[in-house]
Design an enzyme around this catalytic site. Structure first.
Site, short mmCIF file in Angstrom:
data_model
loop_
_atom_site.label_atom_id
_atom_site.label_comp_id
_atom_site.label_asym_id
_atom_site.label_seq_id
_atom_site.Cartn_x
_atom_site.Cartn_y
_atom_site.Cartn_z
CB CYS A 156 -0.99 -0.04 1.16
SG CYS A 156 -2.34 1.16 0.98
CG HIS A 185 -3.49 -3.42 3.38
ND1 HIS A 185 -2.58 -2.92 4.29
CD2 HIS A 185 -4.00 -2.36 2.72
CE1 HIS A 185 -2.55 -1.59 4.19
NE2 HIS A 185 -3.41 -1.23 3.25
CD GLU A 223 -1.32 -5.79 5.82
OE1 GLU A 223 -1.91 -4.71 6.09
OE2 GLU A 223 -0.90 -6.06 4.68
#
Length: 240
Positions: A115, A216, A218
């Protein structure tokens, strides 16, 4: 248990936080998905606060680097005036991470940008950003929902890219951004797009491993885990 794992530096946020009886304490923070992703991939995560003048020692210590999400980047770094919706700039974080990223790229250290990290890579290479996507796409809510939430949308990955070799033709990415690359920086290849044409992936083609995505991973380690695994695999070769 953690011996002989490649060391992966993860750049952290620095902002006021509240916990227990404490309120608005200047804190170094990181969503746990990053460290969990690195651990699951076989790496040793090390959280890096935004500090200046430690770049040489950090790069010598690390086997890989992750540039994480967070605040908007100072538009002055790509020679633009700030948009009314460009907010929360943390100038010392911008400077520290640009310095570290520049040194990591020069040293051919494996890098994963997420990002803001992808946007930072584009700025480092002389690119610019769209400061507020809602001004230029039909549905800005595709990329950023209400505060504190992620949207999910389809991302198409370009064949022949490093990103394609890791993730295949497409992903459904967890998204929380209102900015994106505009002019793509020198030496960067676009590797992915959203349906509305927004650039969602960049990479340096002649680097050992320098891959960046606008979503994202994660936040979805089942789908995003291969990105962490690819980074750690390349970092393991550095650590040998």
């Amino acid at each position: 248990m953690y011996r002989n794992r490649p060391v992966i530096g993860i750049c952290a946020y620095e902002l006021p936080a509240s916990f227990s009886h404490w309120r608005e304490v200047d804190s170094v923070l990181l969503p746990a998905g990053y460290s969990r992703g690195v651990l699951a991939a076989g790496g040793l995560p090390v959280v890096i606060p935004p500090i200046l003048d430690a770049t040489e020692q950090l790069v010598a210590t690390l086997d890989g680097l992750i540039l994480t999400g967070g605040s908007d980047i100072d538009p002055g770094l790509y020679r633009q005036a700030p948009h009314a919706q460009t907010r929360g700039v943390v100038a010392h974080r911008d400077r520290a991470e640009l310095e570290l990223l520049s040194a990591a790229v020069a040293a051919d250290l494996p890098v994963l940008g997420v990002c803001r990290g992808m946007q930072l890579l584009n700025v480092l290479q002389g690119g610019t950003l769209v400061q507020h996507l809602a001004d230029v796409v039909a549905d800005g809510g595709l990329h950023k929902g209400p505060p504190g939430t992620f949207t999910s949308h389809h991302v198409s990955i370009d064949p022949g890219t490093r990103l394609h070799s890791i993730l295949g033709d497409a992903v459904d990415g967890h998204s929380c951004h209102h900015q994106a690359p505009d002019r793509v920086g020198e030496g960067l290849r676009v590797s992915a797009h959203a349906a509305d044409g927004v650039v969602e992936g960049l990479e340096i083609t002649d680097a050992r491993f320098c891959v960046a995505v606008l979503w994202h991973p994660e936040e979805d380690l089942a789908g995003g885990g291969p990105l962490f695994q690819a980074l750690v695999e390349q970092a393991r070769a550095v650590a040998v």
